[in-house]
Design a protein around this motif. Structure first.
Motif, PDB file in Angstrom:
ATOM      1  N   LYS A  61      -1.576  14.347  10.102  1.00  0.00           N
ATOM      2  CA  LYS A  61      -1.439  13.627  11.352  1.00  0.00           C
ATOM      3  C   LYS A  61      -0.219  14.288  12.374  1.00  0.00           C
ATOM      4  N   GLY A  62       0.156  15.272  12.848  1.00  0.00           N
ATOM      5  CA  GLY A  62       1.207  16.026  13.817  1.00  0.00           C
ATOM      6  C   GLY A  62       2.124  16.480  13.601  1.00  0.00           C
ATOM      7  N   PHE A  63       2.856  15.867  11.594  1.00  0.00           N
ATOM      8  CA  PHE A  63       4.287  16.224  11.831  1.00  0.00           C
ATOM      9  C   PHE A  63       3.668  17.705  11.001  1.00  0.00           C
ATOM     10  N   GLU A  64       5.515  18.564  11.210  1.00  0.00           N
ATOM     11  CA  GLU A  64       6.142  19.417  10.467  1.00  0.00           C
ATOM     12  C   GLU A  64       6.753  19.536   9.935  1.00  0.00           C
ATOM     13  N   ALA A  65       7.102  20.923   9.541  1.00  0.00           N
ATOM     14  CA  ALA A  65       8.741  20.600   8.526  1.00  0.00           C
ATOM     15  C   ALA A  65       8.981  21.881   8.340  1.00  0.00           C
ATOM     16  N   GLU A  66      10.395  22.150   8.819  1.00  0.00           N
ATOM     17  CA  GLU A  66      11.252  23.491   8.739  1.00  0.00           C
ATOM     18  C   GLU A  66      11.695  23.510   7.516  1.00  0.00           C
ATOM     19  N   PHE A  67      11.880  24.617   7.073  1.00  0.00           N
ATOM     20  CA  PHE A  67      12.332  24.930   5.702  1.00  0.00           C
ATOM     21  C   PHE A  67      13.915  25.896   5.868  1.00  0.00           C
ATOM     22  N   LYS A  68      14.060  25.263   5.512  1.00  0.00           N
ATOM     23  CA  LYS A  68      15.903  26.022   6.096  1.00  0.00           C
ATOM     24  C   LYS A  68      16.698  26.688   4.829  1.00  0.00           C
ATOM     25  N   ARG A  69      16.875  27.353   4.036  1.00  0.00           N
ATOM     26  CA  ARG A  69      17.436  27.572   2.815  1.00  0.00           C
ATOM     27  C   ARG A  69      19.300  27.907   3.250  1.00  0.00           C
ATOM     28  N   SER A  70      19.288  28.571   4.635  1.00  0.00           N
ATOM     29  CA  SER A  70      20.866  28.686   4.732  1.00  0.00           C
ATOM     30  C   SER A  70      21.895  27.323   5.144  1.00  0.00           C
ATOM     31  N   GLN A  71      20.882  25.978   5.076  1.00  0.00           N
ATOM     32  CA  GLN A  71      21.135  24.678   4.910  1.00  0.00           C
ATOM     33  C   GLN A  71      20.999  23.680   4.331  1.00  0.00           C
ATOM     34  N   SER A  72      19.798  24.106   3.465  1.00  0.00           N
ATOM     35  CA  SER A  72      19.645  23.635   2.036  1.00  0.00           C
ATOM     36  C   SER A  72      19.005  22.494   2.742  1.00  0.00           C
ATOM     37  N   SER A  73      17.864  22.564   3.985  1.00  0.00           N
ATOM     38  CA  SER A  73      17.672  21.509   4.694  1.00  0.00           C
ATOM     39  C   SER A  73      15.764  21.570   5.099  1.00  0.00           C
ATOM     40  N   PHE A  74      15.763  20.740   4.996  1.00  0.00           N
ATOM     41  CA  PHE A  74      14.029  20.608   5.336  1.00  0.00           C
ATOM     42  C   PHE A  74      13.703  19.448   6.301  1.00  0.00           C
ATOM     43  N   ASN A  75      13.368  19.481   7.526  1.00  0.00           N
ATOM     44  CA  ASN A  75      13.746  18.338   8.316  1.00  0.00           C
ATOM     45  C   ASN A  75      12.274  18.502   8.748  1.00  0.00           C
ATOM     46  N   LEU A  76      11.756  17.443   8.995  1.00  0.00           N
ATOM     47  CA  LEU A  76      10.714  16.543   9.657  1.00  0.00           C
ATOM     48  C   LEU A  76      10.789  16.425  10.790  1.00  0.00           C
ATOM     49  N   ARG A  77       9.704  16.512  11.289  1.00  0.00           N
ATOM     50  CA  ARG A  77       9.498  16.556  12.799  1.00  0.00           C
ATOM     51  C   ARG A  77       8.085  16.063  13.683  1.00  0.00           C
ATOM     52  N   LYS A  78       8.175  15.411  14.610  1.00  0.00           N
ATOM     53  CA  LYS A  78       7.088  15.182  15.889  1.00  0.00           C
ATOM     54  C   LYS A  78       7.042  15.102  17.189  1.00  0.00           C
ATOM     55  N   PRO A  79       6.313  15.845  17.358  1.00  0.00           N
ATOM     56  CA  PRO A  79       6.608  16.500  18.947  1.00  0.00           C
ATOM     57  C   PRO A  79       6.484  14.378  19.495  1.00  0.00           C
ATOM     58  N   SER A  80       5.781  14.002  18.778  1.00  0.00           N
ATOM     59  CA  SER A  80       5.346  12.544  20.115  1.00  0.00           C
ATOM     60  C   SER A  80       4.866  11.902  18.942  1.00  0.00           C
ATOM     61  N   VAL A  81       5.748  10.455  18.727  1.00  0.00           N
ATOM     62  CA  VAL A  81       6.080   9.333  17.970  1.00  0.00           C
ATOM     63  C   VAL A  81       4.529   8.150  18.507  1.00  0.00           C
ATOM     64  N   HIS A  82       3.586   7.990  17.633  1.00  0.00           N
ATOM     65  CA  HIS A  82       2.454   6.879  17.973  1.00  0.00           C
ATOM     66  C   HIS A  82       3.120   5.248  17.265  1.00  0.00           C
ATOM     67  N   TRP A  83       3.131   4.504  17.338  1.00  0.00           N
ATOM     68  CA  TRP A  83       3.762   3.035  16.757  1.00  0.00           C
ATOM     69  C   TRP A  83       2.949   3.020  15.021  1.00  0.00           C
ATOM     70  N   SER A  84       1.951   3.454  15.337  1.00  0.00           N
ATOM     71  CA  SER A  84       1.459   3.913  14.111  1.00  0.00           C
ATOM     72  C   SER A  84       2.380   4.395  12.833  1.00  0.00           C
ATOM     73  N   ASP A  85       2.952   5.460  13.460  1.00  0.00           N
ATOM     74  CA  ASP A  85       3.918   6.169  12.492  1.00  0.00           C
ATOM     75  C   ASP A  85       5.035   5.239  11.566  1.00  0.00           C
ATOM     76  N   ALA A  86       4.987   3.816  12.287  1.00  0.00           N
ATOM     77  CA  ALA A  86       6.465   3.055  11.885  1.00  0.00           C
ATOM     78  C   ALA A  86       6.211   3.031  10.392  1.00  0.00           C
ATOM     79  N   ALA A  87       6.543   3.943   9.536  1.00  0.00           N
ATOM     80  CA  ALA A  87       6.887   3.716   7.426  1.00  0.00           C
ATOM     81  C   ALA A  87       7.665   4.203   7.401  1.00  0.00           C
ATOM     82  N   GLU A  88       7.790   3.870   6.257  1.00  0.00           N
ATOM     83  CA  GLU A  88       9.267   4.745   5.486  1.00  0.00           C
ATOM     84  C   GLU A  88       9.016   5.805   5.070  1.00  0.00           C
ATOM     85  N   TYR A  89       9.777   6.787   5.251  1.00  0.00           N
ATOM     86  CA  TYR A  89       9.269   8.409   4.306  1.00  0.00           C
ATOM     87  C   TYR A  89      10.593   8.929   3.769  1.00  0.00           C
TER      88      TYR A  89
END
Lengths: 115, 115
Positions: A61-89
């Protein structure tokens, strides 16, 4: 102990705008990281996963995520959101066990999309 | 594509009654799991099952809960005497064809309502 923090309980973005959902994890070893999406009353759909290798992971569905070990993060991104993306993540970290695998989920971020 | 199935999709029961939630995992998987999601909350691990025995359980999984793989295809979760606080969505998952496998496949869930 393993844990996952999703700092934003809910986020509202306009349709067509970019999206970033934050996730921080606590895990002592190399983490196995996941993002799931859940529509109201529905099950869990896997968007993407990170086990090793390239730290930028592409999902469905066009999503990507980046793992950053130094920040203990795994943020989810999408460049352009569609109305159908409304949901719980849900962000999740997986812990391998001798008798299988245990997934620890974050509390979730509810995404609202406005027209 | 193979998938995990669960029946029923919705179960309503009275407090104190026994319920059995059923799951058919992916056919060549070896590891089986139950998770629970109370309405509006995060998904929580209940139990993992491998080689016909429980490999790990959470503190939620008390003596009122049991799991079984009665016939080599079904995987069941039994709640002996339901309480109001058992009302939740219950997800079954399976993983692994051999050795350790780090991706769990979730079923669509059974919504249990205890009245």
């Amino acid at each position: 102990a393993q844990s996952v923090t999703q700092p934003d309980i809910h986020i509202t973005v306009s349709e067509g705008a970019s999206l970033e959902l934050r996730c921080n994890y606590s895990y002592g070893a190399t983490p196995y990281l996941f993002w799931y999406v859940q529509s109201p009353g529905q099950g869990l759909q896997l968007l993407l996963k990170y086990f090793s290798g390239d730290t930028l992971v592409q999902g469905i569905k066009g999503f990507e995520a980046e793992f950053k070990r130094s920040q203990s993060s795994f943020n989810l991104r999408k460049p352009s959101v569609h109305w159908s993306d409304a949901a719980e993540y849900f962000c999740a970290v997986g812990a391998p066990r001798a008798g299988g695998f245990k997934t620890i989920f974050g509390a979730g971020t509810r995404l609202f999309v406005k027209a | 594509e193979p998938e995990v199935t669960q029946t029923p999709s919705h179960q309503v029961t009275q407090m104190g009654q026994e319920v059995i939630l059923r799951c058919v995992p992916i056919s060549n998987h070896l590891y089986f799991y139950w998770y629970r999601q109370i309405l509006g909350q995060k998904v929580e691990f209940l139990v993992s099952f491998y080689n016909n025995e429980i490999s790990e359980k959470s503190e939620i999984f008390d003596d009122q809960f049991s799991v079984e793989r009665p016939d080599g295809s079904n995987f069941t979760l039994k709640i002996r005497s339901t309480k109001l606080e058992d009302s939740a969505m219950y997800f079954c998952a399976s993983s692994g064809t051999s050795g350790l496998s780090y991706e769990q496949y979730f079923g669509p869930g059974t919504r249990l309502t205890v009245t």
